[in-house]
Design a protein around this motif. Structure first.
Motif, mmCIF file in Angstrom:
data_model
loop_
_atom_site.group_PDB
_atom_site.id
_atom_site.type_symbol
_atom_site.label_atom_id
_atom_site.label_comp_id
_atom_site.label_asym_id
_atom_site.label_seq_id
_atom_site.Cartn_x
_atom_site.Cartn_y
_atom_site.Cartn_z
ATOM 1 N N VAL A 103 0.855 -1.184 0.000
ATOM 2 C CA VAL A 103 0.000 0.000 0.000
ATOM 3 C C VAL A 103 0.895 1.239 0.000
ATOM 4 O O VAL A 103 2.112 1.138 0.209
ATOM 5 N N SER A 104 0.290 2.391 -0.223
ATOM 6 C CA SER A 104 1.033 3.657 -0.182
ATOM 7 C C SER A 104 0.155 4.747 0.398
ATOM 8 O O SER A 104 -1.061 4.772 0.169
ATOM 9 N N LEU A 105 0.780 5.639 1.154
ATOM 10 C CA LEU A 105 0.096 6.855 1.582
ATOM 11 C C LEU A 105 0.312 7.890 0.489
ATOM 12 O O LEU A 105 1.451 8.208 0.149
ATOM 13 N N VAL A 106 -0.778 8.395 -0.064
ATOM 14 C CA VAL A 106 -0.709 9.308 -1.200
ATOM 15 C C VAL A 106 -1.423 10.614 -0.868
ATOM 16 O O VAL A 106 -2.489 10.607 -0.244
ATOM 17 N N GLN A 107 -0.811 11.715 -1.267
ATOM 18 C CA GLN A 107 -1.444 13.017 -1.140
ATOM 19 C C GLN A 107 -2.114 13.364 -2.462
ATOM 20 O O GLN A 107 -1.502 13.244 -3.522
ATOM 21 N N CYS A 108 -3.374 13.780 -2.400
ATOM 22 C CA CYS A 108 -4.107 14.161 -3.610
ATOM 23 C C CYS A 108 -4.602 15.590 -3.469
ATOM 24 O O CYS A 108 -5.183 15.948 -2.434
ATOM 25 N N ASN A 109 -4.361 16.395 -4.483
ATOM 26 C CA ASN A 109 -4.858 17.766 -4.514
ATOM 27 C C ASN A 109 -5.851 17.914 -5.656
ATOM 28 O O ASN A 109 -5.527 17.590 -6.802
ATOM 29 N N LEU A 110 -7.025 18.397 -5.314
ATOM 30 C CA LEU A 110 -8.079 18.525 -6.308
ATOM 31 C C LEU A 110 -7.989 19.852 -7.042
ATOM 32 O O LEU A 110 -7.926 20.914 -6.429
ATOM 33 N N GLU A 111 -7.971 19.762 -8.360
ATOM 34 C CA GLU A 111 -8.092 20.967 -9.172
ATOM 35 C C GLU A 111 -9.559 21.199 -9.508
ATOM 36 O O GLU A 111 -10.028 22.329 -9.581
ATOM 37 N N THR A 112 -10.284 20.099 -9.719
ATOM 38 C CA THR A 112 -11.729 20.141 -9.903
ATOM 39 C C THR A 112 -12.364 19.351 -8.769
ATOM 40 O O THR A 112 -11.657 18.706 -7.997
ATOM 41 N N GLY A 113 -13.675 19.371 -8.675
ATOM 42 C CA GLY A 113 -14.335 18.680 -7.578
ATOM 43 C C GLY A 113 -15.514 17.855 -8.043
ATOM 44 O O GLY A 113 -16.658 18.208 -7.785
ATOM 45 N N ARG A 114 -15.249 16.760 -8.721
ATOM 46 C CA ARG A 114 -16.315 15.897 -9.229
ATOM 47 C C ARG A 114 -16.683 14.814 -8.211
ATOM 48 O O ARG A 114 -15.880 14.485 -7.334
ATOM 49 N N GLY A 137 -4.831 2.540 -11.298
ATOM 50 C CA GLY A 137 -4.456 1.173 -10.924
ATOM 51 C C GLY A 137 -4.180 1.016 -9.451
ATOM 52 O O GLY A 137 -3.684 -0.029 -9.011
ATOM 53 N N ASN A 138 -4.518 2.054 -8.669
ATOM 54 C CA ASN A 138 -4.259 2.043 -7.227
ATOM 55 C C ASN A 138 -5.508 2.466 -6.466
ATOM 56 O O ASN A 138 -5.573 3.563 -5.910
ATOM 57 N N PRO A 139 -6.527 1.599 -6.427
ATOM 58 C CA PRO A 139 -7.766 1.972 -5.737
ATOM 59 C C PRO A 139 -7.543 2.202 -4.250
ATOM 60 O O PRO A 139 -6.599 1.671 -3.661
ATOM 61 N N LEU A 140 -8.404 3.004 -3.656
ATOM 62 C CA LEU A 140 -8.288 3.297 -2.236
ATOM 63 C C LEU A 140 -8.503 2.041 -1.401
ATOM 64 O O LEU A 140 -9.353 1.214 -1.711
ATOM 65 N N PHE A 141 -7.721 1.938 -0.350
ATOM 66 C CA PHE A 141 -7.805 0.801 0.557
ATOM 67 C C PHE A 141 -9.197 0.723 1.173
ATOM 68 O O PHE A 141 -9.725 1.705 1.697
ATOM 69 N N ASN A 142 -9.805 -0.448 1.063
ATOM 70 C CA ASN A 142 -11.130 -0.767 1.604
ATOM 71 C C ASN A 142 -12.253 0.080 0.991
ATOM 72 O O ASN A 142 -13.277 0.317 1.643
ATOM 73 N N ASP A 143 -12.081 0.505 -0.250
ATOM 74 C CA ASP A 143 -13.152 1.196 -0.963
ATOM 75 C C ASP A 143 -13.989 0.151 -1.697
ATOM 76 O O ASP A 143 -13.621 -0.325 -2.773
ATOM 77 N N ALA A 144 -15.125 -0.221 -1.106
ATOM 78 C CA ALA A 144 -15.945 -1.302 -1.651
ATOM 79 C C ALA A 144 -16.514 -0.974 -3.027
ATOM 80 O O ALA A 144 -16.721 -1.866 -3.851
ATOM 81 N N VAL A 145 -16.763 0.303 -3.297
ATOM 82 C CA VAL A 145 -17.363 0.697 -4.578
ATOM 83 C C VAL A 145 -16.375 0.548 -5.725
ATOM 84 O O VAL A 145 -16.758 0.197 -6.848
ATOM 85 N N TYR A 146 -15.098 0.784 -5.463
ATOM 86 C CA TYR A 146 -14.089 0.783 -6.525
ATOM 87 C C TYR A 146 -13.074 -0.358 -6.395
ATOM 88 O O TYR A 146 -11.960 -0.266 -6.912
ATOM 89 N N GLY A 147 -13.464 -1.430 -5.720
ATOM 90 C CA GLY A 147 -12.639 -2.635 -5.693
ATOM 91 C C GLY A 147 -11.539 -2.663 -4.668
ATOM 92 O O GLY A 147 -10.737 -3.611 -4.645
ATOM 93 N N GLY A 148 -11.480 -1.678 -3.797
ATOM 94 C CA GLY A 148 -10.407 -1.634 -2.811
ATOM 95 C C GLY A 148 -10.647 -2.476 -1.587
ATOM 96 O O GLY A 148 -9.791 -2.540 -0.694
ATOM 97 N N ASP A 149 -11.810 -3.136 -1.519
ATOM 98 C CA ASP A 149 -12.092 -4.008 -0.382
ATOM 99 C C ASP A 149 -11.648 -5.441 -0.637
ATOM 100 O O ASP A 149 -11.985 -6.347 0.117
ATOM 101 N N GLN A 150 -10.883 -5.639 -1.714
ATOM 102 C CA GLN A 150 -10.264 -6.930 -2.030
ATOM 103 C C GLN A 150 -8.741 -6.762 -1.984
ATOM 104 O O GLN A 150 -8.226 -5.652 -2.117
ATOM 105 N N ILE A 151 -8.034 -7.851 -1.800
ATOM 106 C CA ILE A 151 -6.567 -7.784 -1.798
ATOM 107 C C ILE A 151 -6.087 -7.515 -3.218
ATOM 108 O O ILE A 151 -6.278 -8.331 -4.117
ATOM 109 N N ARG A 152 -5.481 -6.369 -3.418
ATOM 110 C CA ARG A 152 -5.044 -5.967 -4.754
ATOM 111 C C ARG A 152 -3.533 -6.052 -4.938
ATOM 112 O O ARG A 152 -3.024 -5.859 -6.039
#
Length: 351
Positions: A249-260, A272-287
């Motif tokens: 895993v990685s700790l990542v900083q994200c800065n929003l230019e837009t807000g969708r 290719g790096n979904p958020l950890f334990n994000d069930a909607v985007y596949g991060g709740d599985q071992i990636r």
């Protein structure tokens, strides 16, 4: 322009054709001057949250939907300034917001603005399935005469949102002038918004910019998809930087230019790096890593520590509407996020 005479979130759009005198208007939508030709069923599916294509088509078939006061087919092509109404046999839901005595974690407050640190699990605005216990319910209890958003929408003080299971900083406008001033800063992308995310794996490039239109997935309306060719959705830009690579895993900083909607969650999945334990985007599985044995147990323990997507709105900066001074706010990682991160750090250190 969307003019909604009632609740635009709990959309049944079903039922037999009723008598005209028993119909209640639920939605009135006026197509923009620049509206391109689009099928009526697709247009309504995009405009009315939580409305499925099937429900919309059923409503059209039973003549609950009219364009310029006339019943039309689902294949009708919407034109600029068309007036579309949706009328149903039951009265609209009462959308009055009920004040609730819910504690708010106030980081800063003056007569113009309020900065909150929202906990994970708290919805910002009442919507289908979450009519109570929201930030807005708390705001209308603690503060009087908060401004509403454009078109008089019942969204007191809100100029932006963060997802229910995302924690972090949120700015609230306490006056009409502050609302307009802050909304302009969001529109011009001059607001500083920094998020911390725990993602699966390590991004191929340690830092970079993700650019890709974001729109609802045709397969699942609750999921936002990326359209890199710009054929659909809205322009979206996320700048990211890897702060702490931990192999799995990685700790990542994200800065929003837009807000969708779901911007960081959708963009990081696209990378290719979904958020950890994000069930909607596949991060709740071992990636990353072999999904068995003691490692599988370890990951599940991490999931238990942070039972949500690992995303926190860490800092927020904006120009104060009245003083015109730059205001900058920062917040600590919440306990669940910090516990999961520390567990991964310990795992890597002892590997």
């Amino acid at each position: 322009m969307l003019q909604d005479t009632s609740d635009n979130r709990d959309n049944e759009l079903t039922g037999p054709e009723p008598d005209e005198d028993e119909l209640y208007e639920h939605h009135r939508i006026v197509a923009d001057k620049g509206q391109g030709l689009m099928r009526l069923d697709r247009f309504l599916t995009e405009k009315i949250p939580n409305a499925t294509r099937t429900k919309v088509q059923n409503a059209i078939d039973t003549e609950a939907v009219k364009v310029n006061d006339k019943a039309v087919k689902a294949s009708y092509k919407i034109k600029p300034l068309d007036v579309i109404t949706v009328s149903l046999p039951h009265p609209p839901r009462d959308t009055d917001i009920v004040p609730e005595d819910i504690p708010l974690n106030i980081v800063f407050e003056d007569e113009d603005v309020l900065v909150l640190n929202k906990p994970a699990g708290m919805v910002v605005h009442p919507a289908h399935g979450n009519w109570n216990g929201t930030v807005v319910n708390a705001l209308v209890y603690h503060f009087q005469n908060l401004p509403t958003h454009r078109n008089g929408e019942a969204r007191p003080g809100l100029v932006h949102r963060i997802d229910k299971d995302t924690s972090g900083l949120l700015v609230i406008a306490k006056t009409e002038y502050a609302m307009t001033h802050l909304a302009r800063q969001f529109f011009e992308h001059t607001i500083e918004r920094t998020y911390y995310a725990l993602v699966w794996g390590e991004p191929k490039e340690a830092e970079g910019t993700i650019t890709g239109h974001i729109g609802r997935s045709p397969r699942d309306r609750k999921v936002m998809a990326i359209y890199p060719d710009g054929s659909y959705g809205k322009h979206a830009v996320t700048h990211y930087k890897t702060l702490k690579p931990l192999h799995y895993v990685s700790l990542v900083q994200c800065n929003l230019e837009t807000g969708r909607t779901h911007q960081i969650r959708a963009h990081m999945q696209y990378l290719g790096n979904p958020l950890f334990n994000d069930a909607v985007y596949g991060g709740d599985q071992i990636r990353k890593g072999t999904p068995n044995g003691s490692y599988k147990t370890f990951v599940q323990n991490c999931f238990n520590l942070i039972p949500r997507q690992a995303l926190h709105a860490k800092s927020l900066g904006f120009v104060h509407p009245k003083t015109k001074q730059w205001m900058q706010f920062d917040s600590d990682l919440p306990d669940d996020f910090r516990a999961a991160l520390e567990k991964w750090e310990s795992y890597i250190a002892n590997r």
